[in-house]
Each structure stands twice: as structure tokens, then as C-alpha cells.
Design an enzyme around this catalytic site. Structure first.
Site, PDB file in Angstrom:
ATOM      1  N   ASN A   9       0.867  -1.176   0.000  1.00  0.00           N
ATOM      2  CA  ASN A   9       0.000   0.000   0.000  1.00  0.00           C
ATOM      3  C   ASN A   9       0.908   1.231   0.000  1.00  0.00           C
ATOM      4  OD1 ASN A   9      -1.773   2.065   0.562  1.00  0.00           O
ATOM      5  ND2 ASN A   9      -2.300   1.350   2.622  1.00  0.00           N
ATOM      6  N   TRP A  10       1.037   1.827  -1.166  1.00  0.00           N
ATOM      7  CA  TRP A  10       1.976   2.958  -1.300  1.00  0.00           C
ATOM      8  C   TRP A  10       1.483   4.226  -0.628  1.00  0.00           C
ATOM      9  CZ3 TRP A  10       4.685   3.392  -6.705  1.00  0.00           C
ATOM     10  CH2 TRP A  10       5.166   2.125  -7.091  1.00  0.00           C
ATOM     11  N   LYS A  11       0.203   4.284  -0.318  1.00  0.00           N
ATOM     12  CA  LYS A  11      -0.417   5.501   0.237  1.00  0.00           C
ATOM     13  C   LYS A  11      -0.120   6.693  -0.680  1.00  0.00           C
ATOM     14  CE  LYS A  11      -0.145   3.319   4.695  1.00  0.00           C
ATOM     15  NZ  LYS A  11      -0.069   3.436   6.137  1.00  0.00           N
ATOM     16  N   HIS A  96      -9.536   1.135   4.871  1.00  0.00           N
ATOM     17  CA  HIS A  96      -8.264   1.393   5.556  1.00  0.00           C
ATOM     18  C   HIS A  96      -8.488   2.381   6.705  1.00  0.00           C
ATOM     19  CE1 HIS A  96      -4.190   2.686   6.379  1.00  0.00           C
ATOM     20  NE2 HIS A  96      -3.792   1.571   5.800  1.00  0.00           N
ATOM     21  N   GLU A  98      -6.830   4.821   7.733  1.00  0.00           N
ATOM     22  CA  GLU A  98      -6.615   6.234   7.391  1.00  0.00           C
ATOM     23  C   GLU A  98      -7.853   6.824   6.719  1.00  0.00           C
ATOM     24  OE1 GLU A  98      -2.919   5.614   5.313  1.00  0.00           O
ATOM     25  OE2 GLU A  98      -2.025   5.046   7.224  1.00  0.00           O
ATOM     26  N   GLU A 168      -5.550  -4.981  10.491  1.00  0.00           N
ATOM     27  CA  GLU A 168      -4.527  -3.964  10.725  1.00  0.00           C
ATOM     28  C   GLU A 168      -4.835  -3.209  12.010  1.00  0.00           C
ATOM     29  OE1 GLU A 168      -2.451  -2.713   6.827  1.00  0.00           O
ATOM     30  OE2 GLU A 168      -4.255  -1.521   7.011  1.00  0.00           O
ATOM     31  N   GLY A 174       2.171   2.308  10.763  1.00  0.00           N
ATOM     32  CA  GLY A 174       3.108   3.425  10.627  1.00  0.00           C
ATOM     33  C   GLY A 174       3.811   3.815  11.912  1.00  0.00           C
ATOM     34  N   SER A 214       3.201  -2.093  10.436  1.00  0.00           N
ATOM     35  CA  SER A 214       4.649  -2.145  10.691  1.00  0.00           C
ATOM     36  C   SER A 214       5.292  -3.487  10.330  1.00  0.00           C
ATOM     37  CB  SER A 214       4.958  -1.763  12.137  1.00  0.00           C
ATOM     38  OG  SER A 214       4.550  -0.422  12.379  1.00  0.00           O
ATOM     39  N   GLY A 235       2.824  -1.078   4.374  1.00  0.00           N
ATOM     40  CA  GLY A 235       2.859   0.349   4.059  1.00  0.00           C
ATOM     41  C   GLY A 235       4.304   0.804   3.882  1.00  0.00           C
ATOM     42  N   GLY A 236       4.851   1.404   4.923  1.00  0.00           N
ATOM     43  CA  GLY A 236       6.200   1.990   4.869  1.00  0.00           C
ATOM     44  C   GLY A 236       7.248   1.109   4.197  1.00  0.00           C
TER      45      GLY A 236
HETATM   46  P1  PGA Z   1       2.675   0.305   7.728  1.00  0.00           P
HETATM   47  O1  PGA Z   1       1.250   0.522   7.049  1.00  0.00           O
HETATM   48  O2  PGA Z   1       3.257  -0.956   7.162  1.00  0.00           O
HETATM   49  O3  PGA Z   1       3.466   1.518   7.356  1.00  0.00           O
HETATM   50  O4  PGA Z   1       2.457   0.196   9.201  1.00  0.00           O
HETATM   51  C1  PGA Z   1       0.382  -0.558   6.796  1.00  0.00           C
HETATM   52  C2  PGA Z   1      -0.885  -0.062   6.186  1.00  0.00           C
HETATM   53  O5  PGA Z   1      -1.305   1.064   6.485  1.00  0.00           O
HETATM   54  O6  PGA Z   1      -1.510  -0.759   5.365  1.00  0.00           O
END
Ligand code: PGA
Length: 251
Positions: A9-11, A96, A98, A168, A174, A214, A235-236
């Protein structure tokens, strides 16, 4: 035996040129060996079409990070299921945290988006998870159950098999602080049991439940070796080719 699915997930990261350069490099690394997991990348909308051209002869699959639930019309700034399908997306991340928190998406809205994605033959990656406060109150399972119940409202067992669930925990996204493999396994097993009761054993047994929050090369192996963890939503760590490949290799 369920095949592991690793999704990135590149966001809101990388402009068009950076995205293309990244995908070229990722493709080169992925193609170096046979991979025993499915790989999905979810870049920003602006890069989807070109991304598809780059990965078309590989096993890498494409996903978007959102859709709106209507077919078309006066919805300024929104993107439809048909639009992302037309550039080669097979997946879409929905629910998600966010989007739930920053963009105030409700369970009902997420359900509409899930139904719309399914109607267009897309596979939703449906995210659920509790906040730190909810975990500390001991209501993680209640929260997850409610998100499943509302998000999957009117979804048939056949449709459910097209969905990937991503557990999640919000406190792990994050933050660098992942759920321990045991903590994650406990919730994954709860989710699978819930789906068993609601949709039957065949569906519960087949459905992919990813963990997200994470995930990095250093913790991926322990998380992915849990019996009910079928992959990761990253994500990251998906923004660097080395670390994304590191997670893919831990399958
Ligand atoms: P993260 O994000 O790996 O940076 O914790 C995961 C996500 O939001 O899908």
C-alpha cells in the site's frame, strides 16, 4: 493450503516518474527468482495505467487504494470501480483506517464500496482493526466483529471468497510497533472463526487474512508463520525495493 499474499500500500507517496522508476526496479528484482507468494502493488491512481504496462508480463498484480460506490456522475474528485478496472486493476484497498479516521468513512460507506467493487469483478482488500484505546479496554474482538458484520453486510459466501481481509491494528500502522505474532494470530483466528460461523467452513478455510501494521523484513517471517496469517499488507516497508523484496522472501 492457502498461498500467501503480499500487498504493498503505497499511500500518498511517489509522483508519476518516481512510481515508474520504482516499479521497473521492483519488477527486475521480483523476476530474479520464482516467488511462492502472490504480489500486489497499490500505487497512486496517477501511476496505475503505466504500472500495468510495466508489470503486464509478470505475476505482479495491480490494486488501487480507493473507489467511490457510484457507477459514474457528478462526484468531483472520485474514481469509479470501472475506471480502475479499465487500467488493469484487480484489487482495491477499502476500509483502511486512514480513510476511516481522516476521511470519516463509515462502515456503511465501506460496505457500499465493497459491494460496488464486487459488482465490477474487483477483489476488495478489506481492512479492519482496533485502536490502542479499544485494545486496552479489551474490546478488540467486539470491534473487529462489528466491522466485519457491517462491512460485509449483504455479501454472499461466493462474493466473500473474492475478498481479502486485512487485519490492521490501528496502533501498529506506521508506528514501527507491530503486533506480536501471537497477538495477531489471536485476532486472525477470531476472524476466521467468525467467518466460519457466518459463512461456513469452506469459505473460512479458503479466505486470505492478511496482517498489516509495521510489517518489515525483520518481523515478516514470524508473523507469516502463524497458522491464520496468510500474508501482509505493507505500508512503509513497501516503499523501498529491498525491504519489500525482503518481506516477499520471508514467505
Ligand atoms: P505500515 O502501514 O506498514 O506503514 O504500518 C500498513 C498499512 O497502512 O496498510
Amino acid at each position: 493450503m492457502r498461498k500467501k499474499v503480499i500487498a504493498g500500500n503505497w499511500k500518498m507517496n511517489y509522483n508519476f516518474h518516481q512510481s515508474i522508476a520504482f516499479i521497473e526496479k521492483l519488477k527486475e528484482e521480483v523476476l530474479k527468482k520464482e516467488r511462492n507468494c502472490d504480489i500486489i502493488i497499490c500505487p497512486n491512481f496517477i501511476a496505475l495505467s503505466e504500472a500495468k504496462k510495466i508489470i503486464k508480463d509478470t505475476t505482479i498484480k495491480l490494486g488501487a487504494q480507493n473507489i467511490y460506490y457510484e457507477d459514474s456522475g457528478a462526484f468531483t474528485g472520485e474514481t469509479s470501480a470501472d475506471m480502475i478496472k479499465s487500467v488493469g486493476c484487480e484489487f482495491v484497498i477499502l476500509g483502511h483506517s486512514e480513510r476511516r479516521t481522516i476521511f470519516k468513512e463509515s462502515d456503511e460507506l465501506i460496505n457500499k464500496k465493497i459491494k460496488q467493487a464486487l459488482k465490477h469483478g474487483l477483489h476488495p482488500i478489506f481492512c479492519i482493526g482496533e485502536t490502542l484505546e479499544e485494545r486496552e479496554k479489551g474490546i478488540t474482538n467486539n470491534i473487529v466483529e462489528r466491522q466485519l458484520e457491517l462491512g460485509l453486510s449483504n455479501v454472499t459466501p461466493e462474493e466473500l471468497l473474492k475478498i481479502i481481509i486485512a487485519y490492521e491494528p490501528v496502533w501498529a500502522i506506521g508506528t514501527g510497533k507491530n503486533a506480536t505474532p501471537e497477538q495477531a494470530q489471536e485476532v486472525h483466528s477470531f476472524i476466521r472463526n467468525y467467518l466460519n460461523v457466518e459463512y461456513g467452513l469452506v469459505v473460512a478455510d479458503k479466505i486470505i487474512i492478511q496482517y498489516g501494521g509495521s510489517v518489515k523484513p525483520e518481523n515478516a517471517k514470524d508473523l507469516l508463520s502463524q497458522p491464520d496469517i496468510d500474508g501482509a499488507l505493507v505500508g512503509g516497508a513497501c516503499l523501498k525495493v529491498d525491504s519489500f523484496i525482503g518481506i516477499i522472501e520471508s514467505c
